[in-house]
Design an enzyme around this catalytic site. Structure first.
Site, PDB file in Angstrom:
ATOM      1  N   TYR A   1      20.254  38.533 -95.230  1.00  0.00           N
ATOM      2  CA  TYR A   1      19.948  39.469 -94.307  1.00  0.00           C
ATOM      3  C   TYR A   1      19.155  40.689 -94.963  1.00  0.00           C
ATOM      4  O   TYR A   1      19.324  40.394 -95.827  1.00  0.00           O
ATOM      5  CB  TYR A   1      21.515  39.842 -93.730  1.00  0.00           C
TER       6      TYR A   1
ATOM      7  N   TYR B   1      22.029  29.449 -92.960  1.00  0.00           N
ATOM      8  CA  TYR B   1      22.512  29.891 -94.637  1.00  0.00           C
ATOM      9  C   TYR B   1      23.725  30.022 -95.961  1.00  0.00           C
ATOM     10  O   TYR B   1      25.269  29.550 -94.302  1.00  0.00           O
ATOM     11  CB  TYR B   1      21.907  31.230 -94.631  1.00  0.00           C
TER      12      TYR B   1
ATOM     13  N   ARG C   1      26.564  28.430 -92.976  1.00  0.00           N
ATOM     14  CA  ARG C   1      26.961  28.178 -91.897  1.00  0.00           C
ATOM     15  C   ARG C   1      25.076  27.569 -90.834  1.00  0.00           C
ATOM     16  O   ARG C   1      24.183  27.449 -91.243  1.00  0.00           O
ATOM     17  CB  ARG C   1      26.336  29.894 -91.028  1.00  0.00           C
TER      18      ARG C   1
ATOM     19  N   HIS D   1      21.457  30.099 -86.992  1.00  0.00           N
ATOM     20  CA  HIS D   1      22.045  31.000 -85.484  1.00  0.00           C
ATOM     21  C   HIS D   1      21.595  32.531 -85.074  1.00  0.00           C
ATOM     22  O   HIS D   1      20.981  33.299 -86.669  1.00  0.00           O
ATOM     23  CB  HIS D   1      23.726  31.988 -85.754  1.00  0.00           C
TER      24      HIS D   1
ATOM     25  N   HIS E   1      22.155  35.969 -83.914  1.00  0.00           N
ATOM     26  CA  HIS E   1      23.529  37.152 -83.264  1.00  0.00           C
ATOM     27  C   HIS E   1      22.871  37.280 -82.322  1.00  0.00           C
ATOM     28  O   HIS E   1      22.450  38.434 -82.180  1.00  0.00           O
ATOM     29  CB  HIS E   1      23.764  38.006 -84.563  1.00  0.00           C
TER      30      HIS E   1
HETATM   31 FE   LIG Z   1      24.995  34.665 -89.227  1.00  0.00          FE
END
Ligand SMILES: [Fe+2]
Length: 302
Positions: free
Chosen positions: A157, A191, A212, A215, A217
């Site tokens: 991120y 990730y 994870r 996806h 968000h």
């Molecule tokens: Fe996430």
């Protein structure tokens, strides 16, 4: 009570709450004390183990700042975040399910127009996402606001990357009068949650992977409706069954179809081939307290 023993110590500690004026605080603290004491009794915690726990919690706090929230991550990997979420959002009625907020939400994402580009030059598989925001009665919710964020193709991120120069792979978008939304981005990838801190160490010690499934968000809000904090997961991801933070729900898994059509790509302003996904968010009319969405920065503010 001067004769404190293993048997009566818990009651003595709870009794010290007698002058607490806030009944909810009293209830929560009394339960917390009883459960922590029960845990210590059950495992017969050694002094060395107790000190290891102190060191772990200290390191977890030291890892937190306005951009990194190791305590949210700890809560996530222990399933506490999902349990709190489940208890607080028993929606039913066909409304879109919540899932974990995660530690990487940031207030103030830039607004893009409906149909705009959230990726803004980031490399990745071109992807077109569209859909509608509906009410549980099937009617469109006009002007719903979608606040969206995702990682880049390497699984980071923006807040984890030093020189991104502002908010990246984040956008706010307002659905149209019929609740329709569409935007361009890059296909999300699986990730790992951050493994360079105490939570990574404890995951490793538990024999768990940190991954994870891929996806996007979303926080979907509209006046008069319950806020939905959720993800859309990519169908076929190898980590759907073992998400490190237990966030996957079947209703949130979406087919990201490959489309090889040059014409279709041109229509949505992307190069071919591209991926396309669609989803209908279903909002429930607001009945109770609205979810207050917090970020890592909010938690670091004392
Ligand atoms: Fe996430």
């Amino acid at each position: 009570m001067r004769k404190l023993t293993e048997a009566n110590l818990t009651d003595a500690v709870v009794a010290r709450l007698a002058k607490t004026t806030d009944p909810r605080f009293k209830e929560v603290m009394a339960s917390l004390i009883r459960h922590v004491h029960a845990f210590v009794r059950e495992v017969e915690l050694s002094e060395e183990e107790w000190f290891e726990a102190i060191k772990f919690l200290t390191a977890t706090g030291q890892q937190c700042d306005a951009k990194r929230q190791e305590y949210i991550l700890l809560s996530d990997v222990l399933g506490v975040s999902m349990l709190v979420d489940a208890i607080n959002h028993r929606r039913g009625g066909g409304a879109t399910e919540n899932t974990v907020l995660g530690p990487f939400y940031v207030h103030g994402a830039p607004e893009i127009e409906n149909g705009g580009d959230m990726a803004k030059g980031w490399d990745g598989e071109p992807t077109y996402v569209s859909g509608r925001v509906l009410s549980t009665d099937g009617k469109p919710v006009p002007g719903a606001l979608l606040d969206m964020w995702q990682s880049n193709t390497e699984g980071w991120y923006d807040v984890q990357v030093a020189d991104t120069g502002g908010r990246q792979l984040r956008a706010k978008l307002r659905a149209d009068a019929e609740g329709r939304f569409r935007f361009r981005t890059i296909k999300p990838t699986a990730y790992p949650v951050p493994t360079d801190g105490p939570v990574g160490q404890i995951l490793d010690r538990m024999g768990r992977h940190p991954m994870r499934p891929a996806h996007l968000h979303f926080i979907v809000t509209a006046p008069g409706y319950e806020t939905v904090v959720t993800h859309l997961f990519v169908e076929g991801d190898p980590y759907l069954e073992s998400d490190a933070v237990f966030g996957v729900k079947n209703s949130l898994v979406v087919d990201f179809r490959r489309n090889n059509s040059e014409e279709a790509a041109r229509k949505v302003g992307l190069p071919a081939p591209f991926c396309e996904a669609s989803y209908e968010f279903v909002l429930k009319p607001a009945g109770g307290k609205q979810q207050h969405v917090t970020s890592a920065a909010d938690a670091a503010r004392v």
